[in-house]
Design a protein around this motif. Structure first.
Motif, PDB file in Angstrom:
ATOM      1  N   ALA A 228       0.836  -1.215   0.000  1.00 32.54           N
ATOM      2  CA  ALA A 228       0.000   0.000   0.000  1.00 32.54           C
ATOM      3  C   ALA A 228       0.869   1.263   0.000  1.00 32.54           C
ATOM      4  O   ALA A 228       0.536   2.253  -0.664  1.00 32.54           O
ATOM      5  CB  ALA A 228      -0.928  -0.007   1.206  1.00 32.54           C
ATOM      6  N   LYS A 229       1.977   1.223   0.717  1.00 34.37           N
ATOM      7  CA  LYS A 229       2.881   2.383   0.763  1.00 34.37           C
ATOM      8  C   LYS A 229       3.555   2.595  -0.594  1.00 34.37           C
ATOM      9  O   LYS A 229       3.694   3.729  -1.056  1.00 34.37           O
ATOM     10  CB  LYS A 229       3.958   2.196   1.832  1.00 34.37           C
ATOM     11  N   TYR A 230       4.003   1.486  -1.225  1.00 32.66           N
ATOM     12  CA  TYR A 230       4.591   1.603  -2.561  1.00 32.66           C
ATOM     13  C   TYR A 230       3.564   2.148  -3.550  1.00 32.66           C
ATOM     14  O   TYR A 230       3.886   2.959  -4.413  1.00 32.66           O
ATOM     15  CB  TYR A 230       5.113   0.252  -3.048  1.00 32.66           C
ATOM     16  N   GLU A 231       2.325   1.680  -3.429  1.00 32.41           N
ATOM     17  CA  GLU A 231       1.257   2.145  -4.317  1.00 32.41           C
ATOM     18  C   GLU A 231       0.990   3.633  -4.105  1.00 32.41           C
ATOM     19  O   GLU A 231       0.829   4.381  -5.071  1.00 32.41           O
ATOM     20  CB  GLU A 231      -0.017   1.338  -4.067  1.00 32.41           C
ATOM     21  N   ALA A 232       0.969   4.053  -2.850  1.00 27.97           N
ATOM     22  CA  ALA A 232       0.694   5.467  -2.546  1.00 27.97           C
ATOM     23  C   ALA A 232       1.769   6.396  -3.101  1.00 27.97           C
ATOM     24  O   ALA A 232       1.464   7.534  -3.486  1.00 27.97           O
ATOM     25  CB  ALA A 232       0.567   5.651  -1.035  1.00 27.97           C
ATOM     26  N   THR A 233       3.004   5.930  -3.141  1.00 24.14           N
ATOM     27  CA  THR A 233       4.084   6.769  -3.669  1.00 24.14           C
ATOM     28  C   THR A 233       4.278   6.599  -5.175  1.00 24.14           C
ATOM     29  O   THR A 233       5.127   7.263  -5.763  1.00 24.14           O
ATOM     30  CB  THR A 233       5.413   6.455  -2.958  1.00 24.14           C
ATOM     31  N   GLY A 234       3.513   5.692  -5.770  1.00 24.36           N
ATOM     32  CA  GLY A 234       3.620   5.469  -7.209  1.00 24.36           C
ATOM     33  C   GLY A 234       4.820   4.636  -7.613  1.00 24.36           C
ATOM     34  O   GLY A 234       5.231   4.649  -8.771  1.00 24.36           O
ATOM     35  N   GLU A 235       5.398   3.896  -6.689  1.00 22.17           N
ATOM     36  CA  GLU A 235       6.602   3.116  -6.963  1.00 22.17           C
ATOM     37  C   GLU A 235       6.354   1.606  -7.055  1.00 22.17           C
ATOM     38  O   GLU A 235       7.293   0.849  -7.233  1.00 22.17           O
ATOM     39  CB  GLU A 235       7.644   3.370  -5.871  1.00 22.17           C
ATOM     40  N   LEU A 236       5.104   1.172  -6.924  1.00 24.90           N
ATOM     41  CA  LEU A 236       4.827  -0.266  -6.904  1.00 24.90           C
ATOM     42  C   LEU A 236       5.244  -0.945  -8.209  1.00 24.90           C
ATOM     43  O   LEU A 236       5.921  -1.977  -8.194  1.00 24.90           O
ATOM     44  CB  LEU A 236       3.358  -0.539  -6.598  1.00 24.90           C
ATOM     45  N   ASN A 237       4.873  -0.377  -9.343  1.00 20.86           N
ATOM     46  CA  ASN A 237       5.252  -0.981 -10.626  1.00 20.86           C
ATOM     47  C   ASN A 237       6.766  -0.955 -10.823  1.00 20.86           C
ATOM     48  O   ASN A 237       7.342  -1.900 -11.358  1.00 20.86           O
ATOM     49  CB  ASN A 237       4.548  -0.281 -11.789  1.00 20.86           C
ATOM     50  N   HIS A 238       7.409   0.119 -10.380  1.00 16.20           N
ATOM     51  CA  HIS A 238       8.856   0.237 -10.516  1.00 16.20           C
ATOM     52  C   HIS A 238       9.571  -0.839  -9.704  1.00 16.20           C
ATOM     53  O   HIS A 238      10.488  -1.500 -10.201  1.00 16.20           O
ATOM     54  CB  HIS A 238       9.306   1.637 -10.083  1.00 16.20           C
ATOM     55  N   ILE A 239       9.156  -1.041  -8.465  1.00 14.92           N
ATOM     56  CA  ILE A 239       9.806  -2.040  -7.620  1.00 14.92           C
ATOM     57  C   ILE A 239       9.545  -3.450  -8.146  1.00 14.92           C
ATOM     58  O   ILE A 239      10.402  -4.332  -8.075  1.00 14.92           O
ATOM     59  CB  ILE A 239       9.397  -1.879  -6.134  1.00 14.92           C
ATOM     60  N   LYS A 240       8.363  -3.673  -8.721  1.00 16.87           N
ATOM     61  CA  LYS A 240       8.066  -4.977  -9.320  1.00 16.87           C
ATOM     62  C   LYS A 240       8.959  -5.235 -10.533  1.00 16.87           C
ATOM     63  O   LYS A 240       9.406  -6.355 -10.755  1.00 16.87           O
ATOM     64  CB  LYS A 240       6.598  -5.074  -9.709  1.00 16.87           C
ATOM     65  N   GLU A 241       9.234  -4.194 -11.313  1.00 14.51           N
ATOM     66  CA  GLU A 241      10.144  -4.337 -12.457  1.00 14.51           C
ATOM     67  C   GLU A 241      11.557  -4.661 -11.990  1.00 14.51           C
ATOM     68  O   GLU A 241      12.253  -5.466 -12.619  1.00 14.51           O
ATOM     69  CB  GLU A 241      10.145  -3.062 -13.295  1.00 14.51           C
ATOM     70  N   ILE A 242      11.991  -4.041 -10.903  1.00 16.46           N
ATOM     71  CA  ILE A 242      13.323  -4.316 -10.354  1.00 16.46           C
ATOM     72  C   ILE A 242      13.410  -5.765  -9.884  1.00 16.46           C
ATOM     73  O   ILE A 242      14.394  -6.464 -10.161  1.00 16.46           O
ATOM     74  CB  ILE A 242      13.646  -3.343  -9.202  1.00 16.46           C
ATOM     75  N   ILE A 243      12.390  -6.227  -9.185  1.00 19.35           N
ATOM     76  CA  ILE A 243      12.377  -7.613  -8.707  1.00 19.35           C
ATOM     77  C   ILE A 243      12.359  -8.583  -9.882  1.00 19.35           C
ATOM     78  O   ILE A 243      13.073  -9.584  -9.879  1.00 19.35           O
ATOM     79  CB  ILE A 243      11.177  -7.847  -7.764  1.00 19.35           C
ATOM     80  N   LYS A 244      11.569  -8.282 -10.914  1.00 18.48           N
ATOM     81  CA  LYS A 244      11.524  -9.159 -12.093  1.00 18.48           C
ATOM     82  C   LYS A 244      12.879  -9.206 -12.781  1.00 18.48           C
ATOM     83  O   LYS A 244      13.350 -10.281 -13.153  1.00 18.48           O
ATOM     84  CB  LYS A 244      10.457  -8.690 -13.075  1.00 18.48           C
ATOM     85  N   TRP A 245      13.530  -8.063 -12.950  1.00 15.08           N
ATOM     86  CA  TRP A 245      14.846  -8.046 -13.585  1.00 15.08           C
ATOM     87  C   TRP A 245      15.836  -8.882 -12.777  1.00 15.08           C
ATOM     88  O   TRP A 245      16.587  -9.676 -13.332  1.00 15.08           O
ATOM     89  CB  TRP A 245      15.362  -6.609 -13.709  1.00 15.08           C
ATOM     90  N   GLY A 246      15.846  -8.698 -11.451  1.00 13.71           N
ATOM     91  CA  GLY A 246      16.782  -9.426 -10.600  1.00 13.71           C
ATOM     92  C   GLY A 246      16.549 -10.926 -10.612  1.00 13.71           C
ATOM     93  O   GLY A 246      17.491 -11.715 -10.702  1.00 13.71           O
TER      94      GLY A 246
END
Length: 71
Positions: A24-42
């Protein structure tokens, strides 16, 4: 290169855990998709470097002491 993969897998585990706990915090800051992309890349990188043709794992490397400093 196992030491790099150990660090990478730890980082992906910690990031994934933080997304589960604080999505919910990642979503509120607009970073949820970005962090998911980082995890997918890793995780894609770790899967590409995994040697799945090996029949057994005959050696596991782990650094316990600083080389040439601890005896």
């Amino acid at each position: 290169m196992p030491e790099i993969n150990f660090l990478g897998s730890f980082a992906m585990t910690m990031l994934s855990g933080s997304v589960i706990e604080y999505s919910a915090k990642y979503e509120a800051t607009g970073e949820l998709n970005h962090i998911k992309e980082i995890i997918k890349w890793g995780t894609d990188y770790l899967l590409k470097t995994f040697n799945n043709s090996a029949d057994t794992i005959d050696q596991i490397a782990a650094q316990v002491k600083r080389r040439n400093f601890d005896q």
